[in-house]
Structures are given as structure tokens and as C-alpha cells.
Scaffold this active site. Structure first.
Site, mmCIF file in Angstrom:
data_model
loop_
_atom_site.group_PDB
_atom_site.id
_atom_site.type_symbol
_atom_site.label_atom_id
_atom_site.label_comp_id
_atom_site.label_asym_id
_atom_site.label_seq_id
_atom_site.Cartn_x
_atom_site.Cartn_y
_atom_site.Cartn_z
ATOM 1 N N ARG A 137 0.858 -1.189 0.000
ATOM 2 C CA ARG A 137 0.000 0.000 0.000
ATOM 3 C C ARG A 137 0.889 1.232 0.000
ATOM 4 O O ARG A 137 1.734 1.391 0.874
ATOM 5 C CB ARG A 137 -0.899 -0.005 1.237
ATOM 6 C CG ARG A 137 -1.708 1.262 1.411
ATOM 7 C CD ARG A 137 -2.699 1.178 2.585
ATOM 8 N NE ARG A 137 -3.452 2.416 2.685
ATOM 9 C CZ ARG A 137 -3.291 3.319 3.663
ATOM 10 N NH1 ARG A 137 -2.430 3.114 4.651
ATOM 11 N NH2 ARG A 137 -4.006 4.430 3.665
ATOM 12 N N TYR A 185 -4.495 1.703 15.733
ATOM 13 C CA TYR A 185 -3.277 1.713 16.551
ATOM 14 C C TYR A 185 -3.559 1.445 18.027
ATOM 15 O O TYR A 185 -2.791 0.781 18.699
ATOM 16 C CB TYR A 185 -2.528 3.042 16.385
ATOM 17 C CG TYR A 185 -1.910 3.137 15.011
ATOM 18 C CD1 TYR A 185 -0.678 2.561 14.751
ATOM 19 C CD2 TYR A 185 -2.596 3.730 13.949
ATOM 20 C CE1 TYR A 185 -0.124 2.576 13.485
ATOM 21 C CE2 TYR A 185 -2.055 3.752 12.668
ATOM 22 C CZ TYR A 185 -0.809 3.173 12.447
ATOM 23 O OH TYR A 185 -0.274 3.176 11.186
ATOM 24 N N HIS A 222 -2.835 10.923 0.723
ATOM 25 C CA HIS A 222 -2.317 10.672 2.076
ATOM 26 C C HIS A 222 -1.699 11.996 2.550
ATOM 27 O O HIS A 222 -0.499 12.085 2.816
ATOM 28 C CB HIS A 222 -1.311 9.528 2.056
ATOM 29 C CG HIS A 222 -1.086 8.871 3.397
ATOM 30 N ND1 HIS A 222 -1.264 7.527 3.615
ATOM 31 C CD2 HIS A 222 -0.695 9.375 4.591
ATOM 32 C CE1 HIS A 222 -0.977 7.229 4.887
ATOM 33 N NE2 HIS A 222 -0.627 8.343 5.503
ATOM 34 N N ASN A 248 -7.516 1.995 9.768
ATOM 35 C CA ASN A 248 -6.205 2.091 10.407
ATOM 36 C C ASN A 248 -6.434 2.034 11.909
ATOM 37 O O ASN A 248 -7.205 2.824 12.457
ATOM 38 C CB ASN A 248 -5.506 3.411 10.054
ATOM 39 C CG ASN A 248 -5.156 3.500 8.577
ATOM 40 O OD1 ASN A 248 -5.221 2.506 7.855
ATOM 41 N ND2 ASN A 248 -4.769 4.687 8.141
ATOM 42 N N GLU A 278 -7.540 8.708 6.190
ATOM 43 C CA GLU A 278 -7.808 9.341 7.482
ATOM 44 C C GLU A 278 -8.306 10.787 7.397
ATOM 45 O O GLU A 278 -7.618 11.715 7.819
ATOM 46 C CB GLU A 278 -6.559 9.270 8.368
ATOM 47 C CG GLU A 278 -6.062 7.854 8.609
ATOM 48 C CD GLU A 278 -4.947 7.774 9.654
ATOM 49 O OE1 GLU A 278 -4.380 8.812 10.002
ATOM 50 O OE2 GLU A 278 -4.665 6.652 10.129
ATOM 51 N N GLU A 320 -3.660 -0.111 8.057
ATOM 52 C CA GLU A 320 -2.464 0.250 8.823
ATOM 53 C C GLU A 320 -2.610 -0.320 10.218
ATOM 54 O O GLU A 320 -3.671 -0.201 10.844
ATOM 55 C CB GLU A 320 -2.291 1.764 8.993
ATOM 56 C CG GLU A 320 -1.843 2.481 7.767
ATOM 57 C CD GLU A 320 -1.683 3.984 8.004
ATOM 58 O OE1 GLU A 320 -1.453 4.413 9.156
ATOM 59 O OE2 GLU A 320 -1.806 4.726 7.018
HETATM 60 C C1 FCB Z 1 -1.389 7.159 10.648
HETATM 61 C C2 FCB Z 1 -0.914 7.661 9.302
HETATM 62 C C3 FCB Z 1 0.403 7.104 8.860
HETATM 63 C C4 FCB Z 1 1.374 6.961 10.016
HETATM 64 C C5 FCB Z 1 0.733 6.266 11.185
HETATM 65 C C6 FCB Z 1 1.637 6.063 12.359
HETATM 66 O O1 FCB Z 1 -2.258 8.083 11.197
HETATM 67 O O2 FCB Z 1 -1.865 7.381 8.309
HETATM 68 O O3 FCB Z 1 0.903 7.922 7.835
HETATM 69 O O4 FCB Z 1 1.914 8.173 10.332
HETATM 70 O O5 FCB Z 1 -0.397 6.970 11.597
#
Ligand code: FCB
Length: 464
Positions: free
Chosen positions: A91, A308, A135, A306, A180, A360
Site C-alpha cells: 500500500r 493503533y 495521504h 487504520n 484518514e 495500517e
Molecule cells: C497514521 C498515518 C500514517 C502513520 C501512522 C503512524 O495516522 O496514516 O501515515 O503516520 O499513523
């Protein structure tokens, strides 16, 4: 020689052990501004991130993406690196100012040729290209006319999407319109910590709306143009939890969920903007034109998420993550894989979602490179536990299509500069030498094992 490390020296986190279906797509991800460098080469126009990095105080280490991973000049080496990981998919994003320097009008052939080579190089190596149009690196020339707050940018984006599609669309597996939108709108236009660095809530909400409208119109335009790639959008989503079970914290968590999740998911799936958020915004709610909501709801072929960490919010004070007892990444984000399962179950329950890619997922950890090795057990564990979380959602019926690690390699982490490393491949910025970390070896081995299981054979290499 990124893969010279003998496999038996590796730390092996538990095998996530779930039965992912054949055809499930495993990948790694990057974005243009974070890796390409060559910011002024071959006719590339200025992006809002070039400008933002130059304003002092915006980037923790005072750096920029001017050189980054020098990927533009090291394309072939990086393509070999991706292939060596044995992933199904890569990607990446197209830098709008590299291919259309002013964001409208003339195209830059040298920029388009770079992405031709990238896409052809992936296909030649048996890796599916997954292309993102936006992006975050908007051409500065469009920002000078108001950027995403200006309705005219919506049409410029549709034209850009069509141009990229005509050049590359037939050779890519998926096309994502935006990465995002919440981050671009909120962090870029309300909090001012990302480009373009504005601090105005009404502007941020108008930007969010224009991003969604431009997404929908681009999807419609690409379909009308005969697009064969699967079309979608990528959202940053988290489960939002109250810091305590007080009524005030619960109400705050509900509102934050509205701003982060429902504001985007509701209109993408045919609903109006959520009432509670509109009431909260009052006069800062965006101007919506006739037909906008129908455009936003253009059917999606896939949804990218995405993930985290979770978000924990309190009504009075920000939640102190150090008190939760969960491990933290180098970004200070809690490691909370069960949040990914919860999130996937929730979006599947609340919305008629198409196949979902985790586009992500990964962790920043402070790495040490010694003797050509990086023993990033924490990152390997992070990835393995989140893959298991995806497997758990799959097992409960969520239509998962793929999983991509953020990131292929260490890169320019926006306002954090180069200090935060998300890569499964280490980058020495002084020499641009790439070194596969243990997490990269683990991921490759994990994929090999999946394939062997699916082929009905058993891998017997020592130590695994
Ligand atoms: C996301 C972004 C990516 C990267 C990660 C850690 O928000 O899409 O570019 O910075 O965080």
C-alpha cells in the site's frame, strides 16, 4: 542483504494461529511524503507538508520529508525489499504535487513515470499494488486558494483521481480516495498540529465534509470511467471508552465516538450526520449542499481501517495512559489489541460494511541496531497480537479482506519527525541503508507458514 539473518536466531512470538481464508491479503504500507524525498526533483510541486515543515516549531526534530528514505531514487532496491518480505500487497500513496504540481491543470510526466515504474515493478514481482490518492500532501497551490476548506478543491480532487486512474488504474488492485479524513480535518485544521496548521473548528468540519463529498464524487467518477480496481476509503477508527463509568465521562465518550467514528461511518453508509454531533457543533457544523449526502454514500468495494490503539476520554481531564497498566509504544499509545476486535465487531454490527482491510497497524518502538540486527520483540509481539485480533473478528463473521503492517520501513513520522520508528525494516538515515528487523523476519516467516498450511504442507525449518 536485508534477509541474511538465520531464522533460528529469531525471537518467535506466538503464532496468531487463526485460520485466515485463502485470498486474505497480507501487506505492508507507506505513504509518499513519508518516504519519497526528492521534494523538488523532476518538476514536483510544493505540498502543504513541505511548507508546514519549514515553519519552525511544527516538527519535533526540525526535520522535513525533503530526503526521507530517499525512496524515489532507490525504487528498485525498495521493490526488491518488498518482494523479499513475501507479502501479497504493498500500500502506497501517490503524491498529488508530484504528478500535478499545482493541483489542477498540467500533469508532470516525470512524476507519473515514477508511479508507472513503481506499479510495474510491483506487478513484475507478484505484489499487488494498493494505491491511495490522498495521504495528506495536498498541493500548496490549492492551499493558497483555501485548500480543503474551499469547495473548488472537491472538483480538483475528482479530476486528479481521474487522471491517476487513467494512467495507473488498470494495474492496481485497490484505489483509496483519502487516508484518514479525521486526521486531516481535526489535526490539520482544528488542532493545528499537522499541515496546514490551522486552528478553527468550523473550518475543520467544512474540510471533513469536503473530503467526504470529494471521496464520493471520485468513486462515482472512477466507476463511470470503467474502473476495475476496488474502490474505498481509509478511516482511522478506535473504540472510544470512558475514563470512568461516571455519567459525564460516558457522555463525553459517546460524543468523541460521534466525532471520530459516526461522523464518517454514518454518511458513508447512507445516514445523515449524527444528530448529537450536529447539536454539539452548533454554528460550526458544515455547509451541506443538495446531493452531497447521496454522493458520500456511493457504494464502497472495501473499507480501510487504520488501527493503533483505543481512545479513552474523560469529561474533565485527559486520560493518563500511564495509569492503565497497559504497555505503551514509543508514541505513548497503549498496546490494546482487543480494541481492534471490538472495533471490527462494532462496525460490522452497526453498518452494512463491505470487505474490510486493516490498512495500517503497527507500533513505534525505540530500536537498537547492533551488528546488523534489530531485536524488536515488542514490535513483533504488537503485530502478532493484532493479527490474532483480526483473526478473532474473522472468526465471529466480520468480512475481513486483508491486513497491512505500518510500516514497510522507518520513515518521516509527521510532527514527530524521524525520532519515531514504525518500520519492520530499519533505515539508517545517514547512509540510507535498510536492515530487516526481527519483526520483518517474523512477518515473512508467518506468511510462509500460512501458505504452507494452505498448501497442506508443514514447514520444518529448525527452531520454528
Ligand atoms: C497514521 C498515518 C500514517 C502513520 C501512522 C503512524 O495516522 O496514516 O501515515 O503516520 O499513523
Amino acid at each position: 542483504m536485508p534477509f541474511s539473518l538465520p531464522i533460528h536466531n529469531l525471537y518467535q512470538p506466538a503464532d496468531p494461529g487463526q485460520h485466515f481464508p485463502p485470498g486474505f491479503v497480507w501487506g505492508v504500507a507507506t505513504s509518499a511524503y513519508q518516504i519519497e524525498g526528492s521534494a523538488t526533483a523532476d518538476g514536483r510541486g510544493e505540498s502543504i507538508w513541505d511548507r508546514f515543515c519549514r515553519q519552525s516549531g511544527n516538527i519535533a526534530d526540525g526535520s522535513s520529508g525533503d530526503t526521507a528514505c530517499d525512496h524515489l531514487r532507490r525504487l528498485d532496491e525498495d521493490l526488491d525489499l518488498i518482494a523479499a518480505l513475501e507479502v501479497d500487497a504493498y500500500r502506497f500513496s501517490v503524491s498529488w504535487p508530484r504528478v500535478q504540481p499545482l493541483g489542477q491543470g498540467a500533469w508532470n510526466e516525470a512524476g507519473l513515470r515514477f508511479y508507472d515504474r513503481l506499479v510495474d515493478g510491483l506487478v513484475a514481482r507478484g505484489v499487488q499494488p494498493h494505491l491511495t490518492l490522498n495521504h495528506w500532501d495536498l498541493p500548496q497551490a490549492l492551499q493558497d486558494q483555501g485548500g480543503w476548506a474551499n469547495r473548488a478543491t472537491v472538483q480538483h480532487f475528482v479530476d486528479y483521481a481521474l487522471g491517476v486512474h487513467r494512467r495507473l488504474g488498470r494495474r492496481v488492485a485497490t484505489i483509496t480516495t483519502h487516508n484518514e479524513p479525521w486526521v486531516m480535518a481535526k489535526l490539520g485544521h482544528e488542532d493545528g498540529i499537522f499541515a496546514p496548521g490551522l486552528r478553527h473548528r468550523a473550518t475543520a468540519m467544512q474540510v471533513a465534509h469536503h473530503l467526504l463529498v470529494s471521496h464520493g464524487l471520485a468513486v462515482q467518477a472512477l466507476r463511470a470511467d470503467g474502473c476495475a480496481a476496488r474502490l474505498g476509503i481509509v478511516l482511522n477508527l478506535s473504540p472510544v471508552q470512558p475514563a470512568t463509568d461516571s455519567a459525564a465521562d460516558q457522555a463525553r465518550a459517546r460524543l468523541e465516538d460521534g466525532l471520530l467514528v459516526r461522523w464518517y461511518m454514518d454518511p458513508l453508509f447512507g445516514r445523515a450526520y449524527p444528530d448529537d454531533v450536529l447539536v454539539h457543533l452548533g454554528a460550526d457544523a458544515p455547509q451541506v449542499q443538495a446531493g452531497d449526502m447521496a454522493a458520500i454514500a456511493a457504494p464502497l468495494d472495501f473499507l480501510g481501517i487504520n488501527y493503533y490503539s483505543r481512545a479513552v476520554v474523560g469529561a474533565d481531564a485527559p486520560f493518563d495512559v500511564t495509569r492503565s497498566g497497559l504497555p505503551l509504544t514509543d508514541m505513548g499509545w497503549e498496546v490494546y489489541p482487543e480494541g481492534l476486535t471490538d472495533l471490527l465487531l462494532r462496525v460490522h454490527r452497526d453498518y452494512p460494511v463491505p470487505p474490510i482491510f486493516v490498512t495500517e497497524n503497527g507500533g513505534a518502538f525505540a530500536d537498537t541496531l547492533a551488528a546488523g540486527q534489530v531485536h524488536d520483540r515488542d514490535r513483533a509481539d504488537y503485530i502478532a497480537s493484532h493479527i490474532a485480533a483480526v483473526g478473532a473478528a474473522l472468526g465471529q463473521g466480520v468480512p475481513m479482506a486483508g491486513y497491512m503492517v505500518w510500516s514497510l520501513m522507518d520513515n518521516f513520522e509527521w510532527a514527530s519527525g524521524y525520532a519515531k520508528r514504525f518500520g519492520i525494516v530499519h533505515v539508517d538515515y545517514a547512509t540510507q541503508r535498510r536492515t530487516a528487523k526481527d519483526s520483518a523476519h517474523w512477518y515473512r516467516r508467518f506468511l510462509q507458514r500460512r501458505r504452507a498450511q494452505q498448501a497442506g504442507t508443514v514447514l520444518t525449518t529448525t527452531g520454528v
